[in-house]
Design a protein around this motif. Sequence first.
Motif, PDB file in Angstrom:
ATOM      1  N   LYS A  34      35.961  49.443  44.951  1.00  0.00           N
ATOM      2  CA  LYS A  34      37.091  48.678  44.387  1.00  0.00           C
ATOM      3  C   LYS A  34      37.555  47.520  45.277  1.00  0.00           C
ATOM      4  N   ASN A  35      37.203  47.561  46.557  1.00  0.00           N
ATOM      5  CA  ASN A  35      37.620  46.444  47.416  1.00  0.00           C
ATOM      6  C   ASN A  35      36.879  45.149  47.118  1.00  0.00           C
ATOM      7  N   ARG A  36      35.623  45.286  46.693  1.00  0.00           N
ATOM      8  CA  ARG A  36      34.867  44.046  46.451  1.00  0.00           C
ATOM      9  C   ARG A  36      34.682  43.736  44.971  1.00  0.00           C
ATOM     10  N   CYS A  37      34.967  44.694  44.080  1.00  0.00           N
ATOM     11  CA  CYS A  37      34.677  44.487  42.648  1.00  0.00           C
ATOM     12  C   CYS A  37      35.911  44.099  41.840  1.00  0.00           C
ATOM     13  N   VAL A  38      35.717  43.138  40.948  1.00  0.00           N
ATOM     14  CA  VAL A  38      36.761  42.726  40.011  1.00  0.00           C
ATOM     15  C   VAL A  38      36.149  42.793  38.612  1.00  0.00           C
ATOM     16  N   ILE A  39      36.810  43.530  37.709  1.00  0.00           N
ATOM     17  CA  ILE A  39      36.274  43.661  36.348  1.00  0.00           C
ATOM     18  C   ILE A  39      36.745  42.476  35.505  1.00  0.00           C
ATOM     19  N   ILE A  40      35.812  41.873  34.788  1.00  0.00           N
ATOM     20  CA  ILE A  40      36.124  40.728  33.932  1.00  0.00           C
ATOM     21  C   ILE A  40      35.899  41.119  32.472  1.00  0.00           C
ATOM     22  N   ASP A  41      36.900  40.875  31.643  1.00  0.00           N
ATOM     23  CA  ASP A  41      36.769  41.115  30.205  1.00  0.00           C
ATOM     24  C   ASP A  41      35.899  39.991  29.625  1.00  0.00           C
TER      25      ASP A  41
END
Length: 226
Positions: free
Chosen positions: A189-196
Motif C-alpha cells: 500500500k505504500n507504493r500502490c495507488v488504485i485508479i478507477d
Amino acid sequence: MSKKGLFITLEGGEGTGKSTQVKLLHAALAAAGVDALMTREPGGTPQAERIRNFIIQRDAGHFDPLTEALLMMSARREHLVDKIWPSLEKGQWVISDRFADSTRAFQGYGMGLGQETIDKIYALVAGDFQPDLTFVFDIDPEVGLKRSMKQLAVTSNATESTEDRYERMGLPFHRRLRDGFLEIARHFKNRCVIIDATQDIQTIHRQLLQTIAARTGVTAKEAQHG
Ligand code: TMP
C-alpha cells in the motif's frame, strides 16, 4: 545500484487504458523538464522483446505456470540489467507499462502459481528493488476485455499472429486477475495507488500528475490526448 531516478509502473488487467496513460504521463513530464523514458514489459530491450514475442502470441500454446513466470522474469532480468537500472543510476525516470505486479497477478493469481514462488524468483532476479510508485488500473473485466479486443482488432491484421493470448483466457481468469491486482495494491500500500479506469482519459491523467506532485514535489502541466 545507487538509484537517482524514479521508477513508476502502471499495472492492471486488459483494456484499462494504461498504455495511453504511459504516453500522456511521459509527455507531461518531458514538458516539465523531467528526463524520463517509457518502456514496457514483457519487453523493453531487444533481448526481452524476443522473449515477449514468443510468450504472448496467440499461437504460443500452453506453458506450465512456473515456466511462464520464469520466462516473464527472464525478460525482466534483461530489462533491469540493460535498461531500468542503468537509466535510474543516471538519474532518469523510468515509466513502465507493466512490471512485476503483472507476474504476481497473471501467473500468481490468474494461473494459480501463488505469491511465495513468485517472491522467490523475484528476489533472485531483482533483489530488494521495487518501483517507487505503482498505479493499479482497475476495471470490471467484462468492460476491460471488450475494450482490449476492440483495440487488438484495430492494431492487427488478418495475416499476423496477434498478442491476444491472455485476452482469450476467459472471464473467470480475468476476475481472479482483478481481485489479485486489488490484493497486491493492499499488500504494497505504500507504493500502490488504485485508479478507477472507467473515468475519462484526461481525468485519469490529472490524477496521476497530482499523485506524483504530492509524492515527489514535481509538478507538470497536463498533456492533451490525441
Ligand atoms: P500488454 O498487453 O499490456 O502489452 O501485456 C502483455 C501481456 O503479458 C498481458 O496480457 C499481460 C501479460 N503479462 C504476464 O502475464 N505476466 C507478466 O509478468 C507481464 C509483464 C505481462
